[in-house]
Design an enzyme around this catalytic site. Structure first.
Site, PDB file in Angstrom:
ATOM      1  N   HIS A 155       0.866  -1.178   0.000  1.00  0.00           N
ATOM      2  CA  HIS A 155       0.000   0.000   0.000  1.00  0.00           C
ATOM      3  C   HIS A 155       0.900   1.225   0.000  1.00  0.00           C
ATOM      4  O   HIS A 155       1.986   1.214   0.584  1.00  0.00           O
ATOM      5  CB  HIS A 155      -0.906  -0.008   1.240  1.00  0.00           C
ATOM      6  CG  HIS A 155      -1.861   1.142   1.285  1.00  0.00           C
ATOM      7  ND1 HIS A 155      -2.838   1.328   0.325  1.00  0.00           N
ATOM      8  CD2 HIS A 155      -1.980   2.178   2.153  1.00  0.00           C
ATOM      9  CE1 HIS A 155      -3.521   2.428   0.613  1.00  0.00           C
ATOM     10  NE2 HIS A 155      -3.014   2.963   1.721  1.00  0.00           N
ATOM     11  N   HIS A 174      -3.569   8.970   1.469  1.00  0.00           N
ATOM     12  CA  HIS A 174      -3.535   7.766   0.649  1.00  0.00           C
ATOM     13  C   HIS A 174      -4.892   7.489   0.030  1.00  0.00           C
ATOM     14  O   HIS A 174      -5.927   7.951   0.513  1.00  0.00           O
ATOM     15  CB  HIS A 174      -3.042   6.571   1.472  1.00  0.00           C
ATOM     16  CG  HIS A 174      -3.832   6.299   2.709  1.00  0.00           C
ATOM     17  ND1 HIS A 174      -4.338   5.065   3.012  1.00  0.00           N
ATOM     18  CD2 HIS A 174      -4.211   7.098   3.750  1.00  0.00           C
ATOM     19  CE1 HIS A 174      -4.976   5.104   4.170  1.00  0.00           C
ATOM     20  NE2 HIS A 174      -4.911   6.337   4.633  1.00  0.00           N
ATOM     21  N   CYS A 231      -3.479   2.963  -5.266  1.00  0.00           N
ATOM     22  CA  CYS A 231      -2.787   3.816  -4.288  1.00  0.00           C
ATOM     23  C   CYS A 231      -1.374   4.183  -4.735  1.00  0.00           C
ATOM     24  O   CYS A 231      -0.907   5.296  -4.470  1.00  0.00           O
ATOM     25  CB  CYS A 231      -2.764   3.152  -2.918  1.00  0.00           C
ATOM     26  SG  CYS A 231      -1.981   1.517  -2.916  1.00  0.00           S
TER      27      CYS A 231
END
Length: 185
Positions: A29, A41, A117
């Site tokens: 991530h 994010h 992301c």
């Protein structure tokens, strides 16, 4: 992808605009560090902020961009400052990086392959949406198809591999990488 452990740093060593990578076992991530222990994010609607899925697949559609504490997002994940693309791309001024990220807070498009992301984070830092995870997957799985097409004369459909392999290996295994393990306690 966090294959190399760089030097260990603390949160106070992070600079605004640094890209942060949270290693989540089968994927990573990504977020943009904005200072004071916070990151911005992009999440799919199927994930919570620590990357735990709610068991709903979200390949594409709506997602959201939010501000969270880096420790909350990290959860149990190893966390890295990961600015490796600085070798290939010129990064924007840190003020511009943070401003770009802040402007996107709220509901946002999400697509696992074309805007996830990592795309979000690299677009904020470099002005170019890139995901080395997706590029690696495309290369890994698209290349055999490409070879088959070459051998069968279907070259017109696909004119080159998804990404040059040297870029993937250079980014993942170069010992001079710009990556550092962030100590969160």
């Amino acid at each position: 992808m966090a294959f190399l452990l760089g030097t260990e740093i603390s949160i106070s060593d992070l600079e605004e605009g640094d890209l942060i990578e949270f290693y989540r076992t089968i994927y990573c991530h990504w977020a943009v560090y904005i200072g004071d222990g916070n990151v911005i994010h992009l999440l799919s609607n199927a994930d919570d902020i620590t990357g735990k899925s709610n068991n709903k697949a979200n390949i594409g559609g709506e997602g959201y961009v939010r501000i969270d504490d880096i420790r909350t997002v990290a959860g149990d994940s190893k966390t890295y400052r990961h600015n490796d693309l600085d070798k290939q791309l010129k990064h924007l001024d840190k003020t511009d990086i943070v401003m770009r990220a802040r402007m996107k807070v709220g509901s946002h498009r999400y697509n696992l392959l074309s805007y996830n992301c990592e795309h979000f984070a690299t677009e904020c830092r470099y002005g170019e949406a890139r995901s080395l995870q997706v590029e690696w997957l495309l290369y890994r799985f698209a290349r055999p198809v490409y070879r088959e097409m070459q051998q069968n004369g279907l070259l017109g459909i696909l004119t080159s591999p998804a990404i040059p392999v040297w870029q993937i290996y250079y980014t993942m295994f170069d010992n001079s990488c710009n990556r550092a393990l962030v100590k969160l306690n």
